[in-house]
Write a protein that holds these residues in place. Structure first.
Motif, mmCIF file in Angstrom:
data_model
loop_
_atom_site.group_PDB
_atom_site.id
_atom_site.type_symbol
_atom_site.label_atom_id
_atom_site.label_comp_id
_atom_site.label_asym_id
_atom_site.label_seq_id
_atom_site.Cartn_x
_atom_site.Cartn_y
_atom_site.Cartn_z
ATOM 1 N N ILE A 114 0.858 -1.192 0.000
ATOM 2 C CA ILE A 114 0.000 0.000 0.000
ATOM 3 C C ILE A 114 0.896 1.245 0.000
ATOM 4 N N TYR A 115 0.508 2.274 -0.738
ATOM 5 C CA TYR A 115 1.260 3.532 -0.729
ATOM 6 C C TYR A 115 0.384 4.615 -0.103
ATOM 7 N N ASN A 116 0.758 5.031 1.095
ATOM 8 C CA ASN A 116 0.022 6.098 1.780
ATOM 9 C C ASN A 116 0.795 7.401 1.694
ATOM 10 N N ILE A 117 0.287 8.351 0.937
ATOM 11 C CA ILE A 117 0.966 9.640 0.770
ATOM 12 C C ILE A 117 -0.089 10.742 0.749
ATOM 13 N N PRO A 118 -0.642 11.046 1.949
ATOM 14 C CA PRO A 118 -1.763 11.992 2.035
ATOM 15 C C PRO A 118 -1.446 13.382 1.497
ATOM 16 N N GLN A 119 -0.153 13.787 1.527
ATOM 17 C CA GLN A 119 0.202 15.131 1.040
ATOM 18 C C GLN A 119 -0.203 15.313 -0.411
ATOM 19 N N THR A 120 -0.112 14.253 -1.209
ATOM 20 C CA THR A 120 -0.415 14.403 -2.633
ATOM 21 C C THR A 120 -1.787 13.836 -2.999
ATOM 22 N N VAL B 272 3.361 -1.598 3.755
ATOM 23 C CA VAL B 272 2.857 -0.257 3.471
ATOM 24 C C VAL B 272 4.052 0.684 3.361
ATOM 25 N N LYS B 273 4.025 1.512 2.322
ATOM 26 C CA LYS B 273 5.011 2.589 2.231
ATOM 27 C C LYS B 273 4.307 3.800 2.787
ATOM 28 N N ASN B 274 4.760 4.262 3.942
ATOM 29 C CA ASN B 274 4.063 5.359 4.608
ATOM 30 C C ASN B 274 4.814 6.672 4.512
ATOM 31 N N SER B 275 4.199 7.625 3.799
ATOM 32 C CA SER B 275 4.832 8.928 3.610
ATOM 33 C C SER B 275 4.168 10.032 4.410
ATOM 34 N N SER B 276 3.188 9.693 5.257
ATOM 35 C CA SER B 276 2.615 10.740 6.107
ATOM 36 C C SER B 276 3.709 11.185 7.078
ATOM 37 N N ASN C 127 9.614 3.363 5.431
ATOM 38 C CA ASN C 127 9.622 4.786 5.760
ATOM 39 C C ASN C 127 9.481 5.606 4.480
ATOM 40 N N GLY C 128 8.591 6.587 4.487
ATOM 41 C CA GLY C 128 8.418 7.456 3.322
ATOM 42 C C GLY C 128 9.223 8.740 3.412
ATOM 43 N N PRO C 129 9.010 9.561 4.441
ATOM 44 C CA PRO C 129 9.710 10.856 4.470
ATOM 45 C C PRO C 129 11.225 10.683 4.683
ATOM 46 N N ASP C 130 11.993 11.068 3.671
ATOM 47 C CA ASP C 130 13.448 10.888 3.736
ATOM 48 C C ASP C 130 14.055 11.692 4.890
ATOM 49 N N GLU C 131 13.397 12.810 5.207
ATOM 50 C CA GLU C 131 13.894 13.671 6.287
ATOM 51 C C GLU C 131 13.805 12.974 7.647
ATOM 52 N N GLN C 132 13.063 11.881 7.699
ATOM 53 C CA GLN C 132 12.854 11.165 8.972
ATOM 54 C C GLN C 132 13.266 9.706 8.858
ATOM 55 N N ILE D 197 11.704 3.654 1.321
ATOM 56 C CA ILE D 197 11.568 3.978 -0.107
ATOM 57 C C ILE D 197 11.522 5.497 -0.163
ATOM 58 N N GLY D 198 12.420 6.106 -0.942
ATOM 59 C CA GLY D 198 12.433 7.565 -0.891
ATOM 60 C C GLY D 198 12.796 8.258 -2.188
ATOM 61 N N GLY D 199 12.260 9.455 -2.341
ATOM 62 C CA GLY D 199 12.425 10.244 -3.551
ATOM 63 C C GLY D 199 13.778 10.916 -3.690
ATOM 64 N N THR D 200 14.535 11.021 -2.598
ATOM 65 C CA THR D 200 15.855 11.654 -2.729
ATOM 66 C C THR D 200 17.002 10.644 -2.610
ATOM 67 N N TYR D 201 16.664 9.372 -2.404
ATOM 68 C CA TYR D 201 17.739 8.375 -2.226
ATOM 69 C C TYR D 201 18.665 8.312 -3.443
ATOM 70 N N ASN E 297 11.645 22.598 -9.488
ATOM 71 C CA ASN E 297 10.994 21.599 -8.659
ATOM 72 C C ASN E 297 12.076 20.717 -8.048
ATOM 73 N N MET E 298 11.771 20.040 -6.950
ATOM 74 C CA MET E 298 12.790 19.174 -6.327
ATOM 75 C C MET E 298 13.337 18.148 -7.324
ATOM 76 N N TYR E 299 12.468 17.586 -8.141
ATOM 77 C CA TYR E 299 12.936 16.553 -9.080
ATOM 78 C C TYR E 299 13.828 17.132 -10.167
HETATM 79 C C1 LIG Z 1 5.634 13.847 -0.176
HETATM 80 C C2 LIG Z 1 6.658 13.015 -0.892
HETATM 81 O O1 LIG Z 1 6.878 13.167 -2.071
HETATM 82 N N1 LIG Z 1 7.282 12.100 -0.167
HETATM 83 C C3 LIG Z 1 8.290 11.248 -0.715
HETATM 84 C C4 LIG Z 1 7.903 9.852 -0.566
HETATM 85 O O2 LIG Z 1 7.637 9.354 0.485
HETATM 86 C C5 LIG Z 1 9.622 11.495 -0.025
HETATM 87 O O3 LIG Z 1 10.554 10.530 -0.416
HETATM 88 C C6 LIG Z 1 10.114 12.889 -0.369
HETATM 89 O O4 LIG Z 1 10.397 12.963 -1.730
HETATM 90 C C7 LIG Z 1 11.354 13.269 0.424
HETATM 91 O O5 LIG Z 1 11.122 13.020 1.774
HETATM 92 C C8 LIG Z 1 11.768 14.700 0.199
HETATM 93 O O6 LIG Z 1 10.852 15.591 0.780
#
Ligand SMILES: CC(=O)N[C@H](C=O)[C@@H](O)[C@H](O)[C@H](O)CO
Ligand SMILES: CC(=O)C(=O)O
Length: 303
Positions: free
Chosen positions: A136-142, A164-168, A189-194, A207-211, A253-255
């Motif tokens: 499951i992918y939980n990413i409430p921000q988007t 579950v991949k949790n990004s909340s 863990n979703g949020p790379d900052e944490q 699993i993370g977007g900045t890895y 954009n970050m990407y």
């Molecule tokens: C909201 C969002 O896109 N979250 C990503 C996936 O969980 C993260 O991997 C972010 O890309 C990363 O934490 C940078 O903010």
């Protein structure tokens, strides 16, 4: 035990385009091999970082195929198949299974605010489309929907739901999903900052977007967590967060910022697809400084 293959650093894979913005076989394969060589555990293909929502089915299938052809069998491959309709998601799920992917994953349905009964049906239709396990992918921000413990409990009655991949943002959510899911259930863990906080409170993996912009640092953070070196883990997380904030400080954009950095790191995957915007003008000059900051941080922790 088969779930062990998903435990480790799993970069969210980026959309790889040529200079005209067309999905590039050569660049997709080059990024896959680059990440394999860095020592990551797997790849999460076609998620947010894959710009899935801006690609058509053929492009998404092409990316799934190019990644499988280059690193299938060598890395744990997770196909994100969330799409506007169930029909498209099911088609992608079947295709990923044919290609030999290790697992499927999907966000909840987007655009309409559907009731949980429809989210359950959507995820279940995807699961029933193949033999593959489901994350499951939980990413409430988007998506605007935050997975409830109620729907979570209903989903995990299905044994094909392995994680579950949790990004909340609350790390508490990770702890609660782990508590409800049990020992063998994988929480990513979703949020790379944490990352470090997520691991300590119960995430098995990440699993993370900045890895993919700095895999060395996440691999090292994981090593510090795994060996109980918490002072170092906290320190590297702080340095990672400084880098993420820098990547988010440019125009575009970050990407697109990450893709400019990757070019300087020797992997050209083009830029982003509109409406995501490229980095432009004076901000392009700041990319080199971020790349240097990544190099310096790697040097600080790796000898
Ligand atoms: C909201 C969002 O896109 N979250 C990503 C996936 O969980 C993260 O991997 C972010 O890309 C990363 O934490 C940078 O903010
Ligand atoms: C960011 C992330 O994990 C994704 O691309 O799905």
């Amino acid at each position: 035990m088969t779930n062990e293959k998903f435990k480790g650093i799993i970069p969210a894979f980026y959309a790889c385009y040529d200079e005209a913005g067309v999905v590039s076989e050569e660049r997709t394969k080059a990024l896959s091999l680059y990440l394999l060589e860095k020592g990551v555990k797997g790849l999460y293909v076609g998620g947010s970082s894959g710009e899935c929502i801006y690609q058509n089915l053929e492009e998404r299938k092409a990316t799934l195929k190019f990644v499988a052809e280059s690193v299938g069998g060598k890395l744990a491959l997770i196909a994100h198949v969330g799409a506007p309709s169930t029909r498209e998601s099911v088609e992608l799920a079947k295709y990923a299974a044919e290609l030999g992917y290790d697992a499927l994953s999907a966000i909840p349905p987007i655009y309409f605010k559907l009731p949980e009964s429809s989210i359950y049906r959507y995820w279940t239709d995807i699961i029933e489309a193949s033999e593959l396990p489901f994350i499951i992918y939980n990413i409430p921000q988007t998506t605007g929907y935050n997975l409830s413990l109620n729907l979570f409990a209903k989903m995990i009655e299905n044994k094909k739901v392995i994680g579950v991949k949790n990004s909340s943002m609350p790390v508490l959510d990770i702890e609660r999903f782990k508590a409800a899911g049990g020992e063998d259930f994988i929480v990513f863990n979703g949020p790379d900052e944490q990352y470090v906080a997520g691991r300590l409170i119960g995430a098995d993996s990440g699993i993370g977007g900045t890895y993919a912009a700095m895999p060395e640092l996440y691999l090292k953070a994981e090593e510090y967590v795994a060996t109980g070196n918490f002072a170092k883990a906290r320190s590297i997380q702080k340095d990672i967060n400084n880098l993420i904030i820098a990547l988010c400080s440019l125009n575009g954009n970050m990407y697109s910022a990450i893709k400019e950095v990757l070019k300087l790191r020797g992997v050209n995957v083009g830029s982003v697809r509109a409406p995501l915007e490229p980095v432009t003008g004076a901000d392009l000059d700041k990319v080199a400084a971020i790349k240097d900051q990544i190099d310096a941080t790697i040097a600080k922790y790796l000898d």
